[in-house]
Motif scaffolding. Structure first.
Motif, PDB file in Angstrom:
ATOM      1  N   SER A  84       0.807  -1.224   0.000  1.00 34.28           N
ATOM      2  CA  SER A  84       0.000   0.000   0.000  1.00 34.28           C
ATOM      3  C   SER A  84       0.838   1.270   0.000  1.00 34.28           C
ATOM      4  O   SER A  84       0.342   2.342  -0.270  1.00 34.28           O
ATOM      5  N   ARG A  85       2.136   1.119   0.354  1.00 34.43           N
ATOM      6  CA  ARG A  85       3.069   2.225   0.448  1.00 34.43           C
ATOM      7  C   ARG A  85       2.678   3.218   1.549  1.00 34.43           C
ATOM      8  O   ARG A  85       2.933   4.401   1.470  1.00 34.43           O
ATOM      9  N   HIS A  86       2.052   2.688   2.622  1.00 33.00           N
ATOM     10  CA  HIS A  86       1.796   3.498   3.814  1.00 33.00           C
ATOM     11  C   HIS A  86       3.095   3.628   4.588  1.00 33.00           C
ATOM     12  O   HIS A  86       3.885   2.689   4.647  1.00 33.00           O
ATOM     13  N   LYS A  87       3.302   4.761   5.206  1.00 32.65           N
ATOM     14  CA  LYS A  87       4.514   4.983   5.996  1.00 32.65           C
ATOM     15  C   LYS A  87       4.314   4.634   7.468  1.00 32.65           C
ATOM     16  O   LYS A  87       5.250   4.296   8.160  1.00 32.65           O
ATOM     17  N   LYS A  88       3.066   4.729   7.944  1.00 34.39           N
ATOM     18  CA  LYS A  88       2.779   4.479   9.355  1.00 34.39           C
ATOM     19  C   LYS A  88       1.809   3.312   9.498  1.00 34.39           C
ATOM     20  O   LYS A  88       0.770   3.288   8.837  1.00 34.39           O
ATOM     21  N   PRO A  89       2.123   2.364  10.379  1.00 41.14           N
ATOM     22  CA  PRO A  89       1.223   1.221  10.564  1.00 41.14           C
ATOM     23  C   PRO A  89      -0.187   1.615  10.999  1.00 41.14           C
ATOM     24  O   PRO A  89      -1.159   0.984  10.608  1.00 41.14           O
ATOM     25  N   GLU A  90      -0.300   2.642  11.810  1.00 42.88           N
ATOM     26  CA  GLU A  90      -1.634   3.036  12.295  1.00 42.88           C
ATOM     27  C   GLU A  90      -2.549   3.518  11.169  1.00 42.88           C
ATOM     28  O   GLU A  90      -3.766   3.430  11.263  1.00 42.88           O
ATOM     29  N   ASN A  91      -1.967   4.026  10.073  1.00 41.63           N
ATOM     30  CA  ASN A  91      -2.782   4.449   8.940  1.00 41.63           C
ATOM     31  C   ASN A  91      -3.311   3.261   8.147  1.00 41.63           C
ATOM     32  O   ASN A  91      -4.260   3.396   7.386  1.00 41.63           O
ATOM     33  N   LEU A  92      -2.703   2.120   8.311  1.00 43.23           N
ATOM     34  CA  LEU A  92      -3.114   0.911   7.605  1.00 43.23           C
ATOM     35  C   LEU A  92      -4.196   0.151   8.363  1.00 43.23           C
ATOM     36  O   LEU A  92      -4.950  -0.612   7.774  1.00 43.23           O
ATOM     37  N   ARG A  93      -4.318   0.390   9.638  1.00 42.24           N
ATOM     38  CA  ARG A  93      -5.242  -0.358  10.485  1.00 42.24           C
ATOM     39  C   ARG A  93      -6.678  -0.277   9.980  1.00 42.24           C
ATOM     40  O   ARG A  93      -7.414  -1.256  10.020  1.00 42.24           O
ATOM     41  N   ARG A  94      -7.109   0.848   9.488  1.00 40.88           N
ATOM     42  CA  ARG A  94      -8.507   0.998   9.077  1.00 40.88           C
ATOM     43  C   ARG A  94      -8.870   0.130   7.871  1.00 40.88           C
ATOM     44  O   ARG A  94     -10.023  -0.126   7.600  1.00 40.88           O
ATOM     45  N   TYR A  95      -7.876  -0.301   7.120  1.00 43.85           N
ATOM     46  CA  TYR A  95      -8.140  -1.138   5.953  1.00 43.85           C
ATOM     47  C   TYR A  95      -8.302  -2.609   6.320  1.00 43.85           C
ATOM     48  O   TYR A  95      -8.754  -3.389   5.506  1.00 43.85           O
ATOM     49  N   PHE A  96      -7.886  -2.987   7.474  1.00 41.07           N
ATOM     50  CA  PHE A  96      -7.887  -4.394   7.826  1.00 41.07           C
ATOM     51  C   PHE A  96      -8.840  -4.655   8.979  1.00 41.07           C
ATOM     52  O   PHE A  96      -8.565  -4.300  10.116  1.00 41.07           O
ATOM     53  N   GLN A  97      -9.957  -5.267   8.676  1.00 42.73           N
ATOM     54  CA  GLN A  97     -10.938  -5.658   9.680  1.00 42.73           C
ATOM     55  C   GLN A  97     -11.057  -7.179   9.614  1.00 42.73           C
ATOM     56  O   GLN A  97     -11.833  -7.714   8.836  1.00 42.73           O
ATOM     57  N   PRO A  98     -10.254  -7.909  10.393  1.00 41.37           N
ATOM     58  CA  PRO A  98     -10.255  -9.368  10.285  1.00 41.37           C
ATOM     59  C   PRO A  98     -11.605  -9.974  10.687  1.00 41.37           C
ATOM     60  O   PRO A  98     -12.277  -9.471  11.578  1.00 41.37           O
ATOM     61  N   SER A  99     -11.945 -11.036   9.991  1.00 41.80           N
ATOM     62  CA  SER A  99     -13.185 -11.753  10.303  1.00 41.80           C
ATOM     63  C   SER A  99     -12.998 -12.570  11.581  1.00 41.80           C
ATOM     64  O   SER A  99     -11.878 -12.793  12.036  1.00 41.80           O
ATOM     65  N   GLY A 100     -14.113 -13.037  12.136  1.00 38.62           N
ATOM     66  CA  GLY A 100     -14.046 -13.898  13.313  1.00 38.62           C
ATOM     67  C   GLY A 100     -13.278 -15.179  13.030  1.00 38.62           C
ATOM     68  O   GLY A 100     -12.520 -15.658  13.875  1.00 38.62           O
ATOM     69  N   GLU A 101     -13.443 -15.701  11.820  1.00 35.74           N
ATOM     70  CA  GLU A 101     -12.724 -16.919  11.435  1.00 35.74           C
ATOM     71  C   GLU A 101     -11.221 -16.680  11.414  1.00 35.74           C
ATOM     72  O   GLU A 101     -10.440 -17.542  11.829  1.00 35.74           O
ATOM     73  N   ALA A 102     -10.809 -15.517  10.902  1.00 34.56           N
ATOM     74  CA  ALA A 102      -9.373 -15.211  10.845  1.00 34.56           C
ATOM     75  C   ALA A 102      -8.784 -15.101  12.246  1.00 34.56           C
ATOM     76  O   ALA A 102      -7.681 -15.578  12.512  1.00 34.56           O
ATOM     77  N   ILE A 103      -9.530 -14.496  13.181  1.00 34.38           N
ATOM     78  CA  ILE A 103      -9.062 -14.356  14.562  1.00 34.38           C
ATOM     79  C   ILE A 103      -9.003 -15.728  15.232  1.00 34.38           C
ATOM     80  O   ILE A 103      -8.055 -16.052  15.944  1.00 34.38           O
ATOM     81  N   ALA A 104     -10.006 -16.576  14.963  1.00 39.49           N
ATOM     82  CA  ALA A 104     -10.001 -17.926  15.533  1.00 39.49           C
ATOM     83  C   ALA A 104      -8.818 -18.727  15.003  1.00 39.49           C
ATOM     84  O   ALA A 104      -8.174 -19.464  15.755  1.00 39.49           O
ATOM     85  N   GLU A 105      -8.512 -18.577  13.735  1.00 40.46           N
ATOM     86  CA  GLU A 105      -7.388 -19.314  13.141  1.00 40.46           C
ATOM     87  C   GLU A 105      -6.060 -18.892  13.756  1.00 40.46           C
ATOM     88  O   GLU A 105      -5.225 -19.728  14.092  1.00 40.46           O
ATOM     89  N   VAL A 106      -5.859 -17.591  13.932  1.00 37.86           N
ATOM     90  CA  VAL A 106      -4.599 -17.141  14.525  1.00 37.86           C
ATOM     91  C   VAL A 106      -4.542 -17.535  15.996  1.00 37.86           C
ATOM     92  O   VAL A 106      -3.470 -17.815  16.521  1.00 37.86           O
ATOM     93  N   THR A 107      -5.678 -17.587  16.671  1.00 35.04           N
ATOM     94  CA  THR A 107      -5.711 -17.999  18.068  1.00 35.04           C
ATOM     95  C   THR A 107      -5.298 -19.456  18.208  1.00 35.04           C
ATOM     96  O   THR A 107      -4.645 -19.834  19.188  1.00 35.04           O
ATOM     97  N   SER A 108      -5.630 -20.267  17.222  1.00 37.43           N
ATOM     98  CA  SER A 108      -5.256 -21.695  17.289  1.00 37.43           C
ATOM     99  C   SER A 108      -3.769 -21.893  17.288  1.00 37.43           C
ATOM    100  O   SER A 108      -3.262 -22.942  17.724  1.00 37.43           O
ATOM    101  N   LEU A 109      -2.995 -20.912  16.844  1.00 39.61           N
ATOM    102  CA  LEU A 109      -1.532 -21.008  16.872  1.00 39.61           C
ATOM    103  C   LEU A 109      -0.987 -20.997  18.308  1.00 39.61           C
ATOM    104  O   LEU A 109       0.128 -21.421  18.554  1.00 39.61           O
ATOM    105  N   LEU A 110      -1.790 -20.520  19.240  1.00 37.58           N
ATOM    106  CA  LEU A 110      -1.370 -20.446  20.632  1.00 37.58           C
ATOM    107  C   LEU A 110      -1.695 -21.708  21.424  1.00 37.58           C
ATOM    108  O   LEU A 110      -1.359 -21.808  22.606  1.00 37.58           O
ATOM    109  N   ALA A 111      -2.354 -22.659  20.798  1.00 34.24           N
ATOM    110  CA  ALA A 111      -2.766 -23.892  21.484  1.00 34.24           C
ATOM    111  C   ALA A 111      -1.549 -24.648  22.015  1.00 34.24           C
ATOM    112  O   ALA A 111      -0.514 -24.709  21.358  1.00 34.24           O
TER     113      ALA A 111
END
Length: 184
Positions: free
Chosen positions: A151-178
């Motif tokens: 995206s060529r953003h310079k600041k991570p906080e400016n990129l946050r608004r573009y990424f709204q992860p789904s519940g499935e995506a959060i569940a999948e990343v949570t499974s990495l902590l099992a």
């Protein structure tokens, strides 16, 4: 092209055919906030710092149809020549066809006309392609650094608004902590 590059509409609409590297599927764009390069003595030069956008097969298939054999001038042009009272710079007119560069306003109106379901003004917005591309990349597991590079953003906080992860995506990343061998 807007979706695959995740570029800003102004950057993509400002492209000239000479800016395209069709074989490499990339183009140099004048990015938002780009400053003119300076000489040693502080004098501004005509050229600006350029950044690269990349596209994939969808855009690669459509570009030849869009260019229709043209080898120079604006990539995106209107369907008619500029009127007699319209003064455009030489970069904004195709030297072969004399068609004018497609403006942001006209591109927005065309997109709205072709995507509106509930009347004028209800269609897609040009910037939504950037949002969608970055959201899809984020949900596919692209790292923050890759999203920033794409995206060529310079600041991570400016990129946050573009990424709204789904519940499935959060569940999948949570499974990495099992505990144990759940992720082997």
């Amino acid at each position: 092209m807007l979706y695959e590059t995740a570029g800003r509409a102004e950057e993509i609409l400002g492209l000239n055919i000479e800016d395209l590297d069709l074989a490499g599927r990339r183009a140099a764009v004048k990015a938002k906030g780009a400053r003119a390069k300076t000489c040693r003595r502080g004098q501004a030069r005509e050229d600006v710092v350029l950044e690269t956008v990349y596209w994939d097969a969808g855009t690669a298939r459509l570009l030849p149809r869009l260019l229709k054999g043209r080898t120079r001038g604006p990539v995106f042009v209107t369907h008619r020549r500029p009127g007699p009272g319209k003064v455009l710079g030489p970069r904004d007119v195709c030297p072969d066809t004399e068609l004018a560069r497609l403006s942001y306003g006209r591109a927005r109106a065309l997109l709205d006309a072709h995507t509106a379901m509930r009347g004028p003004g209800t269609g897609w917005d040009l910037h939504e392609f950037r949002h969608s591309a970055l959201t899809h990349l984020g949900e596919a597991g692209a790292s923050l650094l890759l999203l920033m590079a794409k995206s060529r953003h310079k600041k991570p906080e400016n990129l946050r608004r573009y990424f709204q992860p789904s519940g499935e995506a959060i569940a999948e990343v949570t499974s990495l902590l099992a505990p144990g061998d759940a992720h082997t």
